[in-house]
Design a protein around this motif. Structure first.
Motif, PDB file in Angstrom:
ATOM      1  N   MET A 107      -9.375   0.436  13.272  1.00  0.00           N
ATOM      2  CA  MET A 107      -9.684   0.044  11.896  1.00  0.00           C
ATOM      3  C   MET A 107     -10.990   0.694  11.433  1.00  0.00           C
ATOM      4  SD  MET A 107      -8.114  -3.823  11.530  1.00  0.00           S
ATOM      5  CE  MET A 107      -9.040  -4.615  12.815  1.00  0.00           C
ATOM      6  N   PHE A 108     -11.484   0.276  10.257  1.00  0.00           N
ATOM      7  CA  PHE A 108     -12.622   0.967   9.652  1.00  0.00           C
ATOM      8  C   PHE A 108     -13.121   0.158   8.458  1.00  0.00           C
ATOM      9  CE2 PHE A 108      -8.470   2.755   8.626  1.00  0.00           C
ATOM     10  CZ  PHE A 108      -8.352   2.414   7.299  1.00  0.00           C
ATOM     11  N   PRO A 109     -14.371   0.415   7.995  1.00  0.00           N
ATOM     12  CA  PRO A 109     -14.962  -0.394   6.935  1.00  0.00           C
ATOM     13  C   PRO A 109     -14.857   0.209   5.534  1.00  0.00           C
ATOM     14  CG  PRO A 109     -16.676   0.864   7.982  1.00  0.00           C
ATOM     15  CD  PRO A 109     -15.390   1.264   8.665  1.00  0.00           C
ATOM     16  N   GLU A 110     -13.882   1.068   5.283  1.00  0.00           N
ATOM     17  CA  GLU A 110     -13.703   1.650   3.947  1.00  0.00           C
ATOM     18  C   GLU A 110     -12.622   0.904   3.168  1.00  0.00           C
ATOM     19  OE1 GLU A 110     -16.198   4.415   5.869  1.00  0.00           O
ATOM     20  OE2 GLU A 110     -14.246   3.718   6.581  1.00  0.00           O
ATOM     21  N   SER A 111     -12.728   0.940   1.863  1.00  0.00           N
ATOM     22  CA  SER A 111     -11.698   0.429   0.971  1.00  0.00           C
ATOM     23  C   SER A 111     -11.410   1.509  -0.072  1.00  0.00           C
ATOM     24  CB  SER A 111     -12.157  -0.854   0.266  1.00  0.00           C
ATOM     25  OG  SER A 111     -12.354  -1.902   1.180  1.00  0.00           O
ATOM     26  N   GLY A 112     -10.271   1.404  -0.744  1.00  0.00           N
ATOM     27  CA  GLY A 112      -9.965   2.393  -1.763  1.00  0.00           C
ATOM     28  C   GLY A 112      -8.548   2.256  -2.276  1.00  0.00           C
ATOM     29  N   ALA A 113      -8.218   3.095  -3.223  1.00  0.00           N
ATOM     30  CA  ALA A 113      -6.875   3.133  -3.812  1.00  0.00           C
ATOM     31  C   ALA A 113      -6.367   4.567  -3.778  1.00  0.00           C
ATOM     32  CB  ALA A 113      -6.907   2.629  -5.250  1.00  0.00           C
ATOM     33  N   SER A 114      -5.045   4.700  -3.720  1.00  0.00           N
ATOM     34  CA  SER A 114      -4.389   6.021  -3.689  1.00  0.00           C
ATOM     35  C   SER A 114      -4.987   6.890  -2.575  1.00  0.00           C
ATOM     36  CB  SER A 114      -4.518   6.717  -5.051  1.00  0.00           C
ATOM     37  OG  SER A 114      -3.905   5.957  -6.063  1.00  0.00           O
ATOM     38  N   VAL A 115      -4.996   6.350  -1.373  1.00  0.00           N
ATOM     39  CA  VAL A 115      -5.585   7.027  -0.220  1.00  0.00           C
ATOM     40  C   VAL A 115      -4.513   7.833   0.507  1.00  0.00           C
ATOM     41  CG1 VAL A 115      -6.825   6.734   1.962  1.00  0.00           C
ATOM     42  CG2 VAL A 115      -7.258   5.158   0.043  1.00  0.00           C
ATOM     43  N   PRO A 116      -4.660   9.168   0.611  1.00  0.00           N
ATOM     44  CA  PRO A 116      -3.695   9.975   1.367  1.00  0.00           C
ATOM     45  C   PRO A 116      -3.609   9.493   2.815  1.00  0.00           C
ATOM     46  CG  PRO A 116      -5.077  11.389   0.022  1.00  0.00           C
ATOM     47  CD  PRO A 116      -5.682  10.010  -0.039  1.00  0.00           C
ATOM     48  N   PHE A 117      -2.384   9.485   3.338  1.00  0.00           N
ATOM     49  CA  PHE A 117      -2.125   8.808   4.607  1.00  0.00           C
ATOM     50  C   PHE A 117      -1.107   9.600   5.417  1.00  0.00           C
ATOM     51  CE2 PHE A 117       1.005   5.984   6.675  1.00  0.00           C
ATOM     52  CZ  PHE A 117       0.204   5.239   7.533  1.00  0.00           C
ATOM     53  N   THR A 118      -1.299   9.653   6.724  1.00  0.00           N
ATOM     54  CA  THR A 118      -0.276  10.185   7.625  1.00  0.00           C
ATOM     55  C   THR A 118      -0.134   9.235   8.809  1.00  0.00           C
ATOM     56  OG1 THR A 118      -1.839  11.549   8.886  1.00  0.00           O
ATOM     57  CG2 THR A 118      -0.715  12.600   7.035  1.00  0.00           C
ATOM     58  N   VAL A 119       1.055   9.199   9.386  1.00  0.00           N
ATOM     59  CA  VAL A 119       1.297   8.438  10.608  1.00  0.00           C
ATOM     60  C   VAL A 119       2.119   9.313  11.539  1.00  0.00           C
ATOM     61  CG1 VAL A 119       3.295   7.274   9.535  1.00  0.00           C
ATOM     62  CG2 VAL A 119       2.238   6.319  11.611  1.00  0.00           C
ATOM     63  N   GLU A 120       1.669   9.430  12.785  1.00  0.00           N
ATOM     64  CA  GLU A 120       2.318  10.307  13.766  1.00  0.00           C
ATOM     65  C   GLU A 120       2.835   9.469  14.933  1.00  0.00           C
ATOM     66  OE1 GLU A 120      -0.034  14.280  14.137  1.00  0.00           O
ATOM     67  OE2 GLU A 120      -1.472  12.707  13.580  1.00  0.00           O
ATOM     68  N   ASN A 121       4.152   9.486  15.104  1.00  0.00           N
ATOM     69  CA  ASN A 121       4.803   8.754  16.192  1.00  0.00           C
ATOM     70  C   ASN A 121       5.436   9.743  17.162  1.00  0.00           C
ATOM     71  OD1 ASN A 121       5.730   6.822  13.494  1.00  0.00           O
ATOM     72  ND2 ASN A 121       4.475   5.955  15.097  1.00  0.00           N
ATOM     73  N   TYR A 122       4.875   9.811  18.347  1.00  0.00           N
ATOM     74  CA  TYR A 122       5.425  10.624  19.435  1.00  0.00           C
ATOM     75  C   TYR A 122       5.752   9.698  20.596  1.00  0.00           C
ATOM     76  CZ  TYR A 122       3.806  14.955  17.208  1.00  0.00           C
ATOM     77  OH  TYR A 122       3.614  16.006  16.347  1.00  0.00           O
ATOM     78  N   SER A 123       6.812  10.004  21.331  1.00  0.00           N
ATOM     79  CA  SER A 123       7.179   9.211  22.493  1.00  0.00           C
ATOM     80  C   SER A 123       7.067  10.058  23.756  1.00  0.00           C
ATOM     81  CB  SER A 123       8.610   8.681  22.340  1.00  0.00           C
ATOM     82  OG  SER A 123       8.935   7.825  23.417  1.00  0.00           O
ATOM     83  N   TYR A 124       6.538   9.452  24.794  1.00  0.00           N
ATOM     84  CA  TYR A 124       6.360  10.153  26.068  1.00  0.00           C
ATOM     85  C   TYR A 124       6.232   9.107  27.175  1.00  0.00           C
ATOM     86  CZ  TYR A 124       1.465   8.760  25.571  1.00  0.00           C
ATOM     87  OH  TYR A 124       0.314   8.033  25.424  1.00  0.00           O
ATOM     88  N   LYS A 125       6.244   9.536  28.427  1.00  0.00           N
ATOM     89  CA  LYS A 125       5.963   8.642  29.544  1.00  0.00           C
ATOM     90  C   LYS A 125       4.516   8.828  29.947  1.00  0.00           C
ATOM     91  CE  LYS A 125      10.527   7.897  31.473  1.00  0.00           C
ATOM     92  NZ  LYS A 125      11.344   7.840  32.711  1.00  0.00           N
TER      93      LYS A 125
END
Length: 235
Positions: A73-91
């Motif tokens: 997490m983090f202490p920033e707030s805002g609107a219309s924030v560009p976002f990415t999420v990366e899901n990789y699977s491995y052992k």
């Protein structure tokens, strides 16, 4: 003993399918696709979009700032924030099926990450979410399919691990997370809502927005930037 090596019943199944059982078939096809990753699928789910709102309680600013040292997490707030999420699977190095959740928020003056890696724990009978890039925090997740075909996750018991030390956080000092992800057929987008509440402060942290998801070929190697710096064996 590594309880995951040679566990044939999990071959070809994602950790979310193991956790949800028959409920997995109730998920929207696009949600089911995103949550079907496993180490043998050689694919990754990469989401790109915008968080319409990111917010935190003013009194939580200091602990959230401390969390940035481990990408929690983090202490920033805002609107219309560009976002990415990366899901990789491995052992992982203990042979456990693992899925990365690398969330990047691009604020005007700073880029923040919220990292997690998830496994399915047979001993605990649920998904365990290791928060941060050193897996210091282990959180049990309760998971269900929603009536609309989305997926909902709620946090449960939380544990801290460092070196030989390990302890369970008292409920009064934990943040309870409620996460929902679903597919909006009309907009053709994924939507996500995350809320963290505390018994002491009430609402602590939240964000919500939408993104497009791309199923990409991951190959054999997982990108180093999504891997935790330290892997914790204890669940």
């Amino acid at each position: 003993m590594d309880r995951f090596k040679g566990a044939g019943q999990s071959a070809g199944k994602s950790i979310y399918e193991l956790a949800l059982g028959n409920e997995f078939s109730k998920l929207h096809p696009r949600i089911r696709e995103r949550f079907s990753l496993h180490s043998g699928s050689a694919s990754a789910a990469v989401g790109r979009g915008t968080m319409d709102a990111v917010w935190h309680h003013p009194l939580a600013k200091l602990p959230l700032h401390i969390g940035t040292m481990r990408n929690i997490m983090f202490p920033e707030s805002g609107a219309s924030v560009p976002f990415t999420v990366e899901n990789y699977s491995y052992k992982d190095r203990f042979g456990r099926e693992t899925v990365t959740w690398i969330r990047t928020f691009r604020f005007p003056k700073r880029i923040r990450r919220f990292d997690a890696t998830m496994i399915f724990s047979r001993s605990r009978g649920c998904i365990v979410d290791y928060l941060g890039n050193k897996q210091h925090l282990a959180v049990d997740l309760d998971m269900e399919a929603t009536a609309a075909g989305g997926i909902r996750l709620r946090s449960g018991e939380q544990r801290f691990y460092e070196g030989w030390a390990g302890f369970r956080f008292p409920d009064a000092f934990t943040g309870q997370a409620d996460v929902e992800e679903w597919f909006d057929d009309e907009a053709g987008l994924f939507r996500v809502r995350v809320e963290v509440k505390s018994p002491l402060l009430g609402d602590v942290f939240r964000y919500e927005g939408r993104f497009e998801n791309s199923m990409e070929r991951a190959g054999i190697a997982v990108p180093p930037h999504v891997l935790p710096i330290r892997t914790e064996r204890r669940e």
